[in-house]
Design a protein around this motif. Structure first.
Motif, PDB file in Angstrom:
ATOM      1  N   GLY A 283       0.853  -1.195   0.000  1.00  0.00           N
ATOM      2  CA  GLY A 283       0.000   0.000   0.000  1.00  0.00           C
ATOM      3  C   GLY A 283       0.876   1.229   0.000  1.00  0.00           C
ATOM      4  N   PRO A 284       1.457   1.570   1.162  1.00  0.00           N
ATOM      5  CA  PRO A 284       2.425   2.662   1.163  1.00  0.00           C
ATOM      6  C   PRO A 284       3.695   2.305   0.383  1.00  0.00           C
ATOM      7  CG  PRO A 284       1.582   2.269   3.373  1.00  0.00           C
ATOM      8  CD  PRO A 284       1.114   1.130   2.512  1.00  0.00           C
ATOM      9  N   TYR A 285       3.998   1.002   0.315  1.00  0.00           N
ATOM     10  CA  TYR A 285       5.187   0.518  -0.377  1.00  0.00           C
ATOM     11  C   TYR A 285       4.780  -0.509  -1.434  1.00  0.00           C
ATOM     12  CZ  TYR A 285       7.372   2.781   3.595  1.00  0.00           C
ATOM     13  OH  TYR A 285       7.745   3.709   4.538  1.00  0.00           O
ATOM     14  N   SER A 286       5.749  -0.911  -2.246  1.00  0.00           N
ATOM     15  CA  SER A 286       5.452  -1.757  -3.403  1.00  0.00           C
ATOM     16  C   SER A 286       6.131  -3.117  -3.309  1.00  0.00           C
ATOM     17  CB  SER A 286       5.944  -1.073  -4.685  1.00  0.00           C
ATOM     18  OG  SER A 286       5.398   0.213  -4.823  1.00  0.00           O
ATOM     19  N   MET A 287       5.475  -4.110  -3.895  1.00  0.00           N
ATOM     20  CA  MET A 287       6.112  -5.397  -4.130  1.00  0.00           C
ATOM     21  C   MET A 287       6.954  -5.231  -5.391  1.00  0.00           C
ATOM     22  SD  MET A 287       4.451  -9.221  -4.191  1.00  0.00           S
ATOM     23  CE  MET A 287       3.195  -8.894  -5.443  1.00  0.00           C
ATOM     24  N   GLN A 288       8.243  -5.470  -5.271  1.00  0.00           N
ATOM     25  CA  GLN A 288       9.136  -5.318  -6.422  1.00  0.00           C
ATOM     26  C   GLN A 288       9.085  -6.539  -7.340  1.00  0.00           C
ATOM     27  OE1 GLN A 288      12.774  -4.643  -3.999  1.00  0.00           O
ATOM     28  NE2 GLN A 288      12.953  -2.780  -5.255  1.00  0.00           N
ATOM     29  N   SER A 289       9.086  -7.707  -6.742  1.00  0.00           N
ATOM     30  CA  SER A 289       9.088  -8.944  -7.526  1.00  0.00           C
ATOM     31  C   SER A 289       8.553 -10.075  -6.670  1.00  0.00           C
ATOM     32  CB  SER A 289      10.501  -9.283  -8.018  1.00  0.00           C
ATOM     33  OG  SER A 289      11.350  -9.587  -6.923  1.00  0.00           O
ATOM     34  N   PHE A 290       8.128 -11.146  -7.337  1.00  0.00           N
ATOM     35  CA  PHE A 290       7.764 -12.362  -6.619  1.00  0.00           C
ATOM     36  C   PHE A 290       8.035 -13.569  -7.497  1.00  0.00           C
ATOM     37  CE2 PHE A 290       3.923 -11.153  -8.835  1.00  0.00           C
ATOM     38  CZ  PHE A 290       3.265 -12.333  -9.170  1.00  0.00           C
ATOM     39  N   GLY A 291       8.329 -14.678  -6.836  1.00  0.00           N
ATOM     40  CA  GLY A 291       8.565 -15.934  -7.521  1.00  0.00           C
ATOM     41  C   GLY A 291       7.699 -17.017  -6.932  1.00  0.00           C
ATOM     42  N   LEU A 292       7.205 -17.910  -7.785  1.00  0.00           N
ATOM     43  CA  LEU A 292       6.379 -19.043  -7.371  1.00  0.00           C
ATOM     44  C   LEU A 292       6.975 -20.313  -7.966  1.00  0.00           C
ATOM     45  CD1 LEU A 292       2.864 -17.495  -8.200  1.00  0.00           C
ATOM     46  CD2 LEU A 292       4.004 -17.517  -5.967  1.00  0.00           C
ATOM     47  N   SER A 293       6.975 -21.387  -7.178  1.00  0.00           N
ATOM     48  CA  SER A 293       7.539 -22.655  -7.623  1.00  0.00           C
ATOM     49  C   SER A 293       6.659 -23.800  -7.136  1.00  0.00           C
ATOM     50  CB  SER A 293       8.956 -22.810  -7.044  1.00  0.00           C
ATOM     51  OG  SER A 293       9.412 -24.140  -7.152  1.00  0.00           O
ATOM     52  N   ALA A 294       6.097 -24.566  -8.075  1.00  0.00           N
ATOM     53  CA  ALA A 294       5.315 -25.753  -7.698  1.00  0.00           C
ATOM     54  C   ALA A 294       6.284 -26.812  -7.187  1.00  0.00           C
ATOM     55  CB  ALA A 294       4.530 -26.269  -8.898  1.00  0.00           C
ATOM     56  N   CYS A 295       6.000 -27.365  -6.008  1.00  0.00           N
ATOM     57  CA  CYS A 295       7.044 -28.208  -5.397  1.00  0.00           C
ATOM     58  C   CYS A 295       6.553 -29.520  -4.792  1.00  0.00           C
ATOM     59  CB  CYS A 295       7.812 -27.412  -4.364  1.00  0.00           C
ATOM     60  SG  CYS A 295       6.829 -26.689  -3.042  1.00  0.00           S
ATOM     61  N   GLY A 296       5.288 -29.898  -4.971  1.00  0.00           N
ATOM     62  CA  GLY A 296       4.865 -31.200  -4.467  1.00  0.00           C
ATOM     63  C   GLY A 296       3.375 -31.284  -4.250  1.00  0.00           C
ATOM     64  N   THR A 297       2.914 -32.517  -4.019  1.00  0.00           N
ATOM     65  CA  THR A 297       1.495 -32.764  -3.748  1.00  0.00           C
ATOM     66  C   THR A 297       1.366 -33.644  -2.512  1.00  0.00           C
ATOM     67  OG1 THR A 297       1.459 -34.700  -5.204  1.00  0.00           O
ATOM     68  CG2 THR A 297       0.825 -32.581  -6.179  1.00  0.00           C
ATOM     69  N   PHE A 298       0.180 -33.593  -1.914  1.00  0.00           N
ATOM     70  CA  PHE A 298      -0.118 -34.398  -0.722  1.00  0.00           C
ATOM     71  C   PHE A 298      -1.571 -34.843  -0.811  1.00  0.00           C
ATOM     72  CE2 PHE A 298      -1.305 -34.477   3.929  1.00  0.00           C
ATOM     73  CZ  PHE A 298      -0.587 -35.629   4.237  1.00  0.00           C
ATOM     74  N   ASP A 299      -1.816 -36.143  -0.592  1.00  0.00           N
ATOM     75  CA  ASP A 299      -3.181 -36.677  -0.685  1.00  0.00           C
ATOM     76  C   ASP A 299      -3.768 -37.023   0.675  1.00  0.00           C
ATOM     77  OD1 ASP A 299      -1.870 -38.996   0.077  1.00  0.00           O
ATOM     78  OD2 ASP A 299      -2.290 -40.086  -1.784  1.00  0.00           O
ATOM     79  N   GLY A 300      -3.138 -36.539   1.732  1.00  0.00           N
ATOM     80  CA  GLY A 300      -3.584 -36.861   3.083  1.00  0.00           C
ATOM     81  C   GLY A 300      -2.812 -38.010   3.685  1.00  0.00           C
ATOM     82  N   HIS A 301      -2.059 -38.724   2.836  1.00  0.00           N
ATOM     83  CA  HIS A 301      -1.248 -39.849   3.312  1.00  0.00           C
ATOM     84  C   HIS A 301       0.191 -39.751   2.817  1.00  0.00           C
ATOM     85  CE1 HIS A 301      -4.870 -41.850   4.749  1.00  0.00           C
ATOM     86  NE2 HIS A 301      -5.428 -41.601   3.577  1.00  0.00           N
ATOM     87  N   THR A 302       0.356 -39.420   1.536  1.00  0.00           N
ATOM     88  CA  THR A 302       1.676 -39.451   0.922  1.00  0.00           C
ATOM     89  C   THR A 302       2.024 -38.096   0.335  1.00  0.00           C
ATOM     90  OG1 THR A 302       1.361 -41.774   0.353  1.00  0.00           O
ATOM     91  CG2 THR A 302       3.114 -40.595  -0.812  1.00  0.00           C
ATOM     92  N   PHE A 303       3.201 -37.578   0.703  1.00  0.00           N
ATOM     93  CA  PHE A 303       3.731 -36.365   0.095  1.00  0.00           C
ATOM     94  C   PHE A 303       4.619 -36.769  -1.066  1.00  0.00           C
ATOM     95  CE2 PHE A 303       7.251 -33.263  -0.247  1.00  0.00           C
ATOM     96  CZ  PHE A 303       6.515 -32.153  -0.637  1.00  0.00           C
ATOM     97  N   THR A 304       4.369 -36.186  -2.226  1.00  0.00           N
ATOM     98  CA  THR A 304       5.155 -36.476  -3.425  1.00  0.00           C
ATOM     99  C   THR A 304       5.848 -35.195  -3.859  1.00  0.00           C
ATOM    100  OG1 THR A 304       3.518 -38.131  -4.090  1.00  0.00           O
ATOM    101  CG2 THR A 304       5.080 -37.386  -5.773  1.00  0.00           C
TER     102      THR A 304
END
Length: 197
Positions: free
Chosen positions: A20-41
């Motif tokens: 608001g008073p300041y700005s977001m200069q940059s951002f990065g997003l990285s998909a890194c895994g899935t979870f089905d309630g039992h197994t994290f992949t």
């Protein structure tokens, strides 16, 4: 509602302490895994990513904050992406990642508060659809570590974590580099059984 979650590591560079008073200069997003309630992949965090540098929304900035990222205010004003365009593109990217995984997206960050504050504010301010993570689908890696280590949050800095939990990648203050580094910390934390008894 999908019966799986897909985790997206996020990192933000900003030119001040609050949006608001300041700005977001940059951002990065990285998909890194899935979870089905039992197994994290886990998945390779370098394979499916999003990065944007944004035009400032005000002329106000903290010089020390700008020095951290190395992103110059004037260059971003001339070359950065329009915030509405970038945030809508990021939302579309998150939706595509989630659809491909057949999962609900969950944002992960270390620490969550700063990154979430900027991303959520920008999504709510600059898009018609709001946040692709709703208002609460997020996970704080600092809290995850504190819980697994049975320690206080104030003793949950990266300097105090066991070396085997940390990524070998350098912390560059490039938002995408740091999102990928953080994704590897997340992989290690999920697999970690905690400190020896």
């Amino acid at each position: 509602m999908p019966k799986r979650e897909v985790y997206i590591s996020a990192d933000v560079e900003a030119d001040g302490p609050i949006p608001g008073p300041y700005s977001m200069q940059s951002f990065g997003l990285s998909a890194c895994g899935t979870f089905d309630g039992h197994t994290f992949t886990p998945t390779d965090p370098t394979k499916d990513t999003f990065y944007a540098e944004l035009k400032p929304i005000t002329d106000t900035y903290v010089p020390e904050a700008v020095a951290v990222s190395g992103l110059k205010h004037d260059r971003l004003a001339a070359e950065g992406r329009d915030p509405a365009e970038a945030m809508n593109a990021a939302s579309a990217w998150v939706a595509e990642v989630a659809a491909t995984a057949g999962a609900s997206p969950v944002l992960v960050a270390y620490p969550l508060g700063f990154d979430w504050m900027f991303l959520y504010w920008y999504w709510m301010r600059f898009t018609d659809t709001g946040s692709p993570f709703g208002h609460s689908r997020h996970l704080d890696l600092k809290t995850l570590y504190a819980t697994k280590a049975n320690t206080m949050v104030t003793r949950s800095t990266k300097r105090q974590m066991p070396a085997e939990l940390l990524s070998d990648r350098p912390h560059t203050h490039n938002a995408l580099d740091d999102a990928i580094e953080q994704a590897e910390l997340f992989h290690n934390l999920v697999r970690w059984a905690g400190p020896p008894k």
